[in-house]
Design a protein around this motif. Structure first.
Motif, PDB file in Angstrom:
ATOM      1  N   ASN A 124      30.788  48.733  41.020  1.00  0.00           N
ATOM      2  CA  ASN A 124      30.524  47.463  40.352  1.00  0.00           C
ATOM      3  C   ASN A 124      30.453  46.354  41.397  1.00  0.00           C
ATOM      4  O   ASN A 124      31.392  46.185  42.179  1.00  0.00           O
ATOM      5  CB  ASN A 124      31.652  47.168  39.349  1.00  0.00           C
TER       6      ASN A 124
ATOM      7  N   ASP B  22      29.597  42.179  41.523  1.00  0.00           N
ATOM      8  CA  ASP B  22      29.396  41.078  40.583  1.00  0.00           C
ATOM      9  C   ASP B  22      29.664  39.727  41.225  1.00  0.00           C
ATOM     10  O   ASP B  22      30.062  39.626  42.382  1.00  0.00           O
ATOM     11  CB  ASP B  22      30.269  41.282  39.346  1.00  0.00           C
TER      12      ASP B  22
ATOM     13  N   SER C 207      37.466  40.990  46.672  1.00  0.00           N
ATOM     14  CA  SER C 207      36.592  39.848  46.385  1.00  0.00           C
ATOM     15  C   SER C 207      36.492  38.941  47.605  1.00  0.00           C
ATOM     16  O   SER C 207      37.298  39.022  48.525  1.00  0.00           O
ATOM     17  CB  SER C 207      37.095  39.065  45.178  1.00  0.00           C
TER      18      SER C 207
ATOM     19  N   TRP D 193      41.444  48.989  52.023  1.00  0.00           N
ATOM     20  CA  TRP D 193      41.489  47.774  51.205  1.00  0.00           C
ATOM     21  C   TRP D 193      42.064  46.590  51.984  1.00  0.00           C
ATOM     22  O   TRP D 193      41.605  45.458  51.827  1.00  0.00           O
ATOM     23  CB  TRP D 193      42.239  48.045  49.896  1.00  0.00           C
TER      24      TRP D 193
ATOM     25  N   SER E  52      39.511  47.270  44.151  1.00  0.00           N
ATOM     26  CA  SER E  52      38.614  46.117  44.133  1.00  0.00           C
ATOM     27  C   SER E  52      38.943  45.145  45.262  1.00  0.00           C
ATOM     28  O   SER E  52      40.060  45.119  45.775  1.00  0.00           O
ATOM     29  CB  SER E  52      38.703  45.388  42.788  1.00  0.00           C
TER      30      SER E  52
ATOM     31  N   VAL F  18      35.059  51.509  42.051  1.00  0.00           N
ATOM     32  CA  VAL F  18      35.108  50.581  43.183  1.00  0.00           C
ATOM     33  C   VAL F  18      34.393  49.306  42.756  1.00  0.00           C
ATOM     34  O   VAL F  18      33.264  49.359  42.246  1.00  0.00           O
ATOM     35  CB  VAL F  18      34.433  51.197  44.430  1.00  0.00           C
ATOM     36  N   GLN F  19      35.040  48.156  42.951  1.00  0.00           N
ATOM     37  CA  GLN F  19      34.459  46.875  42.546  1.00  0.00           C
ATOM     38  C   GLN F  19      34.552  45.866  43.675  1.00  0.00           C
ATOM     39  O   GLN F  19      35.604  45.716  44.309  1.00  0.00           O
ATOM     40  CB  GLN F  19      35.179  46.324  41.317  1.00  0.00           C
ATOM     41  N   PHE F  20      33.429  45.166  43.899  1.00  0.00           N
ATOM     42  CA  PHE F  20      33.381  44.064  44.861  1.00  0.00           C
ATOM     43  C   PHE F  20      32.833  42.840  44.134  1.00  0.00           C
ATOM     44  O   PHE F  20      31.769  42.904  43.526  1.00  0.00           O
ATOM     45  CB  PHE F  20      32.488  44.410  46.054  1.00  0.00           C
ATOM     46  N   SER F  21      33.563  41.731  44.205  1.00  0.00           N
ATOM     47  CA  SER F  21      33.167  40.490  43.543  1.00  0.00           C
ATOM     48  C   SER F  21      32.950  39.394  44.581  1.00  0.00           C
ATOM     49  O   SER F  21      33.669  39.350  45.587  1.00  0.00           O
ATOM     50  CB  SER F  21      34.253  40.034  42.564  1.00  0.00           C
TER      51      SER F  21
END
Length: 181
Positions: free
Chosen positions: A96, A98, A45, A20, A43, A72-75
């Motif tokens: 995710n 977005d 971004s 991360w 996450s 797991v989220q990437f913005s």
């Protein structure tokens, strides 16, 4: 004037904290190579590569992919590739991607290649792969297994100019999910 090709900068990681931290610090051309093992979901971004030098998150050894436990989220990503990883056991969406909540700045030029998402979600609208506000994307050779009962294997909201090719979706044998794609 001859074009000079700048090689990718390989960064090897073996822990969740390293992953991360390196993802947040990634610059165009960075390849974050994950050692086999378990990683904690999370996450990030504003991870942005360039057309000529995308940022890539991938297994250091594709035959022994890293396993993310939890979602797991990437913005707000751009020119971003994820390859040869496994995500399992997320309480809601598995993976995710977005636009960070802004229609004006969608995530774009995203490739998901040989990603496995399994055993995610519960009884609600929980998706294996959730794409929201993503344009110019490819989902290739991915496997999605056993996602939320009210959700989709791959769900797209506000997405444009994308392809899904050679993917396998396997639902649970009991109580079918809402849909595959």
């Amino acid at each position: 004037i001859a074009a000079v090709s700048v090689p990718a900068q390989d960064v090897r990681v073996a822990t969740s904290a390293e992953f991360w931290r390196q993802t947040a610090a990634a610059r165009p051309g960075t390849r974050i190579l994950l050692a086999p093992g378990d990683y904690q979901g999370g996450s990030a971004s504003a991870v942005a590569g360039s057309k000529e030098r995308p940022i890539e998150v991938a297994a250091a050894d594709p035959d022994h992919p890293p396993v993310f436990r939890g979602g797991v989220q990437f913005s707000d990503v751009a020119h971003f590739v994820i390859a040869d990883i496994v995500i399992e056991g997320a309480p809601s969406n598995g993976l995710n991607l977005d636009d960070g909540g802004s229609f004006a700045t969608p995530s774009h030029d995203v490739v998901l290649r040989r990603v496995t998402v399994r055993d995610c979600g519960g009884r609600g609208n929980d998706d294996g792969i959730k794409l929201s506000g993503v344009v110019d994307f490819r989902v290739e050779d991915c496997t999605i297994e056993r996602w939320g009962r009210g959700g989709s294997g791959i769900d797209m909201v506000g997405c444009h100019r994308g392809t899904i090719e050679r993917c396998t979706l396997r639902d649970r044998p009991d109580g079918q999910a809402a849909n595959g794609v």
